[in-house]
Design a protein around this motif. Structure first.
Motif, PDB file in Angstrom:
ATOM      1  N   HIS A  15       0.828  -1.201   0.000  1.00 24.24           N
ATOM      2  CA  HIS A  15       0.000   0.000   0.000  1.00 24.24           C
ATOM      3  C   HIS A  15       0.866   1.255   0.000  1.00 24.24           C
ATOM      4  N   ALA A  16       1.964   1.232   0.756  1.00 28.68           N
ATOM      5  CA  ALA A  16       2.884   2.371   0.715  1.00 28.68           C
ATOM      6  C   ALA A  16       3.392   2.594  -0.705  1.00 28.68           C
ATOM      7  N   ALA A  17       3.714   1.498  -1.388  1.00 32.70           N
ATOM      8  CA  ALA A  17       4.226   1.617  -2.759  1.00 32.70           C
ATOM      9  C   ALA A  17       3.177   2.188  -3.704  1.00 32.70           C
ATOM     10  N   GLU A  18       1.913   1.736  -3.591  1.00 33.08           N
ATOM     11  CA  GLU A  18       0.890   2.253  -4.495  1.00 33.08           C
ATOM     12  C   GLU A  18       0.555   3.707  -4.172  1.00 33.08           C
ATOM     13  N   SER A  19       0.907   4.157  -2.956  1.00 28.65           N
ATOM     14  CA  SER A  19       0.704   5.546  -2.566  1.00 28.65           C
ATOM     15  C   SER A  19       1.879   6.423  -2.985  1.00 28.65           C
ATOM     16  N   GLY A  20       2.916   5.794  -3.545  1.00 27.11           N
ATOM     17  CA  GLY A  20       4.075   6.544  -4.000  1.00 27.11           C
ATOM     18  C   GLY A  20       5.098   6.796  -2.912  1.00 27.11           C
ATOM     19  N   SER A  21       5.098   5.984  -1.854  1.00 28.08           N
ATOM     20  CA  SER A  21       5.986   6.205  -0.721  1.00 28.08           C
ATOM     21  C   SER A  21       6.771   4.941  -0.395  1.00 28.08           C
ATOM     22  N   ALA A  22       7.943   5.133   0.194  1.00 24.32           N
ATOM     23  CA  ALA A  22       8.700   4.016   0.734  1.00 24.32           C
ATOM     24  C   ALA A  22       8.063   3.567   2.043  1.00 24.32           C
ATOM     25  N   PRO A  23       8.236   2.317   2.434  1.00 27.56           N
ATOM     26  CA  PRO A  23       7.717   1.881   3.729  1.00 27.56           C
ATOM     27  C   PRO A  23       8.298   2.726   4.856  1.00 27.56           C
ATOM     28  N   PRO A  24       7.482   3.163   5.807  1.00 30.56           N
ATOM     29  CA  PRO A  24       7.994   4.010   6.887  1.00 30.56           C
ATOM     30  C   PRO A  24       8.875   3.239   7.851  1.00 30.56           C
ATOM     31  N   GLU A  25       9.815   3.946   8.476  1.00 29.73           N
ATOM     32  CA  GLU A  25      10.697   3.325   9.463  1.00 29.73           C
ATOM     33  C   GLU A  25      10.069   3.297  10.853  1.00 29.73           C
ATOM     34  N   VAL A  26       9.115   4.182  11.095  1.00 29.12           N
ATOM     35  CA  VAL A  26       8.341   4.182  12.341  1.00 29.12           C
ATOM     36  C   VAL A  26       6.874   4.334  11.952  1.00 29.12           C
ATOM     37  N   PRO A  27       5.937   3.943  12.803  1.00 31.44           N
ATOM     38  CA  PRO A  27       4.524   4.064  12.451  1.00 31.44           C
ATOM     39  C   PRO A  27       4.125   5.506  12.149  1.00 31.44           C
TER      40      PRO A  27
END
Length: 212
Positions: A15-27
């Motif tokens: 979902h992060a990828a489809e949103s155009g973002s890298a996976p977060p390191e913290v919530p």
């Protein structure tokens, strides 16, 4: 006081990828207004001026015991009262175009957190092995598992407790998997649509979509 609704964003890598973002390191945390909470069959009224209302099936965590400065994720498990099927509805135009980097404008329309119909106790399900699915007009949109969460339920409750006190009755939304309209692969919700969400062991909710 009315209970808090605490949202977690980008908690599934796809979902992060489809949103155009890298996976977060913290919530990633955001807040929703308490009056967004509604029943599982209540109609969704699209917000005035909205044009990109999106669905997000999620596992909701209901806090059963006060959680403040917990020592560990293991300690967080004792603070969980139960689990509930949730939809973190989002007006993406408000969330991403008008919020100056803060998401809550797109999350706080009345009725934007339908829940239920059942609250399931922690002993009844394995929270990290639950399938999640959503449908619009009978067409499958999301199909994943809480096993794919970047931060599991215990980690989320522990993390949040370092920044706020979670009170009994508070709701934590644990993130949505890929397949939302923000991806650009499917359309946003329109008046007349019918939406459904489901989680293993927590059954389904069904909603009709109404225009303003």
């Amino acid at each position: 006081p009315r209970s808090k609704v605490v949202g977690i964003g980008r908690n599934y890598a796809a979902h992060a990828a489809e949103s155009g973002s890298a996976p977060p390191e913290v919530p990633v945390m955001f807040l929703k207004a308490p009056n967004t909470v509604t029943g599982p069959a209540d109609p969704l009224v699209l917000p005035r001026g909205g044009r990109k209302t999106d669905y997000e099936v999620e596992l909701g965590v209901v806090i059963g015991r006060t959680a403040s400065y917990l020592d560990s994720p293991a300690a967080a498990l004792a603070c969980i009262g139960g689990y509930v099927l949730a939809d973190d509805l989002s007006e993406r135009a408000f969330q991403l175009e008008l919020s100056a980097g803060q998401w809550s404008k797109g999350k706080c329309a009345p009725g934007f957190t339908p829940l239920g119909p059942w609250l399931v106790t922690p002993e009844e399900v394995d929270a990290q092995r639950l399938g999640l699915r959503s449908f619009v007009n009978g067409e499958p949109r999301q199909d994943s598992s809480t096993a794919d969460q970047l931060f599991d339920v215990a980690q989320l409750v522990h993390h949040l407790s370092q920044f706020m006190t979670l009170d009994p009755g508070d709701l934590v939304l644990t993130g949505t998997p890929e397949g939302v309209a923000l991806s650009g692969r499917v359309p946003y919700l329109e008046p007349g649509d019918g939406g459904e969400g489901g989680i293993d062991g927590l059954v389904r909710e069904r909603q009709g979509v109404l225009g303003w």
